[in-house]
Design an enzyme around this catalytic site. Structure first.
Site, PDB file in Angstrom:
ATOM      1  N   HIS A   1       6.666 -31.146  10.913  1.00 20.33           N
ATOM      2  CA  HIS A   1       6.045 -29.854  10.576  1.00 20.33           C
ATOM      3  C   HIS A   1       5.000 -29.991   9.473  1.00 20.33           C
ATOM      4  O   HIS A   1       4.086 -29.177   9.387  1.00 20.33           O
ATOM      5  CB  HIS A   1       7.116 -28.840  10.179  1.00 20.33           C
TER       6      HIS A   1
ATOM      7  N   HIS B   1       9.602 -23.986   9.739  1.00 20.23           N
ATOM      8  CA  HIS B   1       8.580 -24.708  10.512  1.00 20.23           C
ATOM      9  C   HIS B   1       7.165 -24.543   9.945  1.00 20.23           C
ATOM     10  O   HIS B   1       6.369 -25.465  10.017  1.00 20.23           O
ATOM     11  CB  HIS B   1       8.578 -24.233  11.970  1.00 20.23           C
TER      12      HIS B   1
ATOM     13  N   ASP C   1       0.870  -1.184   0.000  1.00 22.59           N
ATOM     14  CA  ASP C   1       0.000   0.000   0.000  1.00 22.59           C
ATOM     15  C   ASP C   1       0.906   1.232   0.000  1.00 22.59           C
ATOM     16  O   ASP C   1       2.138   1.113  -0.130  1.00 22.59           O
ATOM     17  CB  ASP C   1      -1.033  -0.051   1.143  1.00 22.59           C
TER      18      ASP C   1
ATOM     19  N   THR D   1       2.658  -1.317   8.994  1.00 23.88           N
ATOM     20  CA  THR D   1       3.030  -2.225  10.088  1.00 23.88           C
ATOM     21  C   THR D   1       3.187  -3.668   9.642  1.00 23.88           C
ATOM     22  O   THR D   1       3.753  -4.476  10.387  1.00 23.88           O
ATOM     23  CB  THR D   1       1.931  -2.222  11.174  1.00 23.88           C
TER      24      THR D   1
ATOM     25  N   CYS E   1       3.017  -3.104   4.173  1.00 18.03           N
ATOM     26  CA  CYS E   1       2.216  -1.922   4.528  1.00 18.03           C
ATOM     27  C   CYS E   1       2.961  -1.227   5.664  1.00 18.03           C
ATOM     28  O   CYS E   1       4.134  -1.525   5.904  1.00 18.03           O
ATOM     29  CB  CYS E   1       0.772  -2.308   4.867  1.00 18.03           C
TER      30      CYS E   1
HETATM   31  C1  RB5 Z   1      -1.879   2.976   6.441  1.00 13.18           C
HETATM   32  O1  RB5 Z   1      -1.926   4.193   7.078  1.00 13.18           O
HETATM   33  C2  RB5 Z   1      -1.681   1.853   7.439  1.00 13.18           C
HETATM   34  O2  RB5 Z   1      -2.796   1.728   8.258  1.00 13.18           O
HETATM   35  C3  RB5 Z   1      -1.400   0.542   6.728  1.00 13.18           C
HETATM   36  O3  RB5 Z   1      -0.300   0.687   5.913  1.00 13.18           O
HETATM   37  C4  RB5 Z   1      -1.079  -0.660   7.606  1.00 13.18           C
HETATM   38  O4  RB5 Z   1      -0.098  -0.354   8.533  1.00 13.18           O
HETATM   39  C5  RB5 Z   1      -2.232  -1.350   8.180  1.00 13.18           C
HETATM   40  O5  RB5 Z   1      -2.107  -2.389   8.837  1.00 13.18           O
END
Ligand code: RB5
Length: 148
Positions: free
Chosen positions: A133, A98, A8, A67, A65
């Site tokens: 596994h 695993h 994203d 996080t 993304c």
């Molecule tokens: C975008 O602002 C952010 O929410 C997205 O990239 C991600 O971290 C969501 O899990």
């Protein structure tokens, strides 16, 4: 190996680096976007990538993304997808050895470039250990089936 990559707007800074890494390692890399800083919804890109993976047996995916959380949550909704959010090389190694993960999720706002390099290098070097596994990974798919 064939790789699909999708990000994203919060994953766009490291996409080029990650693509280049896998290309240099001799993999095929197919870029599913996004390609601009315009805000997009990460589930749309996880959806696109997982559908490609399901239609291309044996391929792997990389989702980035901010996080890595949203991408991993969305990807793990798909049967046959084992998406692993990795913040360090140990997790990346274990995700393959695993868990036989087929999607690596990264958080650009969490991991710096040095750690991203270590994570993708560990992921690329790891091998599924099979043995005990194998049945555990099969049980993951059965859990999905028992919910539907
Ligand atoms: C975008 O602002 C952010 O929410 C997205 O990239 C991600 O971290 C969501 O899990």
């Amino acid at each position: 190996m064939k790789y699909f990559i999708a990000v994203d707007h919060a994953g766009i800074q490291i996409k080029a680096y990650v693509k280049e890494f896998f290309l240099k390692k001799g993999h095929e890399v197919i870029d599913l976007g996004t390609n601009t800083n315009d805000r997009v919804d990460y589930p749309d890109f996880a959806n696109k990538l997982c559908k490609e993976l399901i239609n291309n047996e044996g391929s792997r995916g990389i989702l980035i993304c901010g996080t890595g959380l949203g991408m991993s949550m969305a990807a793990n909704k798909f049967k046959g997808i084992r998406a692993a959010l990795c913040h360090n090389e140990y997790s990346a190694t274990m995700a393959i050895s695993h868990n036989n993960a087929n999607v690596l999720c990264l958080g650009e706002r969490v991991s710096g470039l040095g750690m991203i390099h270590s994570i993708i290098n560990a992921w690329d070097s790891a091998k599924f250990q099979e043995g005990r596994h194998t049945q555990r990974v099969k049980k993951i798919d059965k859990l999905y089936m028992s919910c539907n």
